[in-house]
Design an enzyme around this catalytic site. Structure first.
Site, PDB file in Angstrom:
ATOM      1  N   THR A 174      43.171  47.647  41.340  1.00  0.00           N
ATOM      2  CA  THR A 174      44.479  47.968  41.908  1.00  0.00           C
ATOM      3  C   THR A 174      45.237  46.682  42.215  1.00  0.00           C
ATOM      4  O   THR A 174      44.664  45.719  42.725  1.00  0.00           O
ATOM      5  CB  THR A 174      44.338  48.802  43.198  1.00  0.00           C
ATOM      6  OG1 THR A 174      43.770  50.075  42.866  1.00  0.00           O
ATOM      7  CG2 THR A 174      45.697  49.047  43.848  1.00  0.00           C
ATOM      8  N   PHE A 176      48.135  45.004  44.431  1.00  0.00           N
ATOM      9  CA  PHE A 176      48.854  45.156  45.689  1.00  0.00           C
ATOM     10  C   PHE A 176      49.960  44.115  45.764  1.00  0.00           C
ATOM     11  O   PHE A 176      49.810  42.999  45.255  1.00  0.00           O
ATOM     12  CB  PHE A 176      47.912  44.943  46.884  1.00  0.00           C
ATOM     13  CG  PHE A 176      46.842  45.991  47.036  1.00  0.00           C
ATOM     14  CD1 PHE A 176      46.971  47.017  47.965  1.00  0.00           C
ATOM     15  CD2 PHE A 176      45.691  45.936  46.268  1.00  0.00           C
ATOM     16  CE1 PHE A 176      45.983  47.972  48.111  1.00  0.00           C
ATOM     17  CE2 PHE A 176      44.687  46.891  46.413  1.00  0.00           C
ATOM     18  CZ  PHE A 176      44.837  47.918  47.335  1.00  0.00           C
TER      19      PHE A 176
END
Length: 281
Positions: A174, A176
């Protein structure tokens, strides 16, 4: 004594966003928020100095709603961080793979850990948050319940790990972004930089094609281009773009000047250092 500086994130303690906060901002107090709107509001109001927001996942794609909140939030991207997503199967002390019957987690986490669910014949139950699922299992004190949660959640809620790294894909990552009220631009010439911006194209034939032409002719690498309807109108489209380079460097400066001819507005969301993960990937 001054109040501790804070970094806000969406989710409960032990969530992946919490892990990223600890890894990169250990000196800031991590502030959990119930929703992304609450995270944005915490920074806008001054309750927190920064926000840690997931924006893309290598399996699930873009994180819903974030791209709609960003342009009108008044906040700016000042950094990016990538996290290799790890999930553990955990339960209360004394439970085992033989006792558990149900597994709780966020719908995306359940979808990313289908193999172990299938192997043990578990019934998946959807929770609002991966860390919240661990808290719920800890509170239930039921050896038939388990959760699929980040490693930090087992430590926080006193659960035992029954199986580690249960995600189906080992490339699950992921991205961010860190948001701030202050527009802090990375300095040019100090290393790789990412520039994020939104723009609306004029409602003309081939406007998008012409708008993007300047990036090609100036040798600017565009790493993201996503479209969104504006105010529910099918004829008004907003684009979120990310490119390699700094607006003060000639290639990107020229490309943005050419873009302006074919757009109604351009808003720079952030000019920030590229995470080293990009080069490794």
């Amino acid at each position: 004594m001054p109040e501790p500086r804070r970094i806000a994130y969406q989710g409960e303690p032990g969530a992946n966003s919490h892990i990223v906060c600890q890894e990169h901002y250990p000196d800031l107090e991590a502030l959990p928020c119930a929703s992304f709107e609450d995270v944005f509001a915490a920074v806008a109001s001054g309750e927190a100095e920064l926000a840690m927001i997931p924006i893309d996942n290598s399996i699930a794609g873009r994180v819903a709603d974030i791209h709609h909140f960003l342009p009108g939030s008044g906040l700016h991207i000042v950094a990016e961080h990538f996290l290799r997503i790890r999930f553990h199967l955990m339960a209360v002390p004394g439970a085992s793979l033989d006792t558990i019957r149900t597994v709780h987690s966020h719908v995306h986490a359940l979808g990313q850990c289908r193999r172990i669910i299938r192997e043990h014949g578990l019934t998946p139950l959807i929770s609002g948050d991966t860390a919240g699922a661990a808290r719920e299992v800890a509170e239930a004190k039921d050896p038939t319940q388990a959760s699929i949660s980040p490693p930090l959640a087992a430590e926080i809620y006193g659960l035992e790990v029954l199986a580690a790294d249960v995600e189906d894909e080992d490339h699950n990552t992921t991205r961010f972004v860190v948001l701030s009220r202050d527009f802090v631009r990375a300095a040019p010439g100090k290393g790789p930089v990412v520039t994020s911006f939104v723009f609306n194209v004029r409602n003309l034939p081939a406007a998008l094609y012409k708008a993007l032409g300047g990036f090609a002719t100036n040798g600017v690498n565009m790493t993201k281009l996503e479209s969104y309807m504006v105010d529910g109108q099918f004829t008004a489209t907003q684009f979120l773009a990310e490119v390699d380079g700094h607006p003060e460097e000639t290639p990107l400066r020229n490309a943005l000047e050419e873009l302006a001819f074919f757009t109604t507005d351009i808003t720079i969301l952030g000019v920030y250092p590229a995470d080293p993960f990009r080069a490794q990937a």
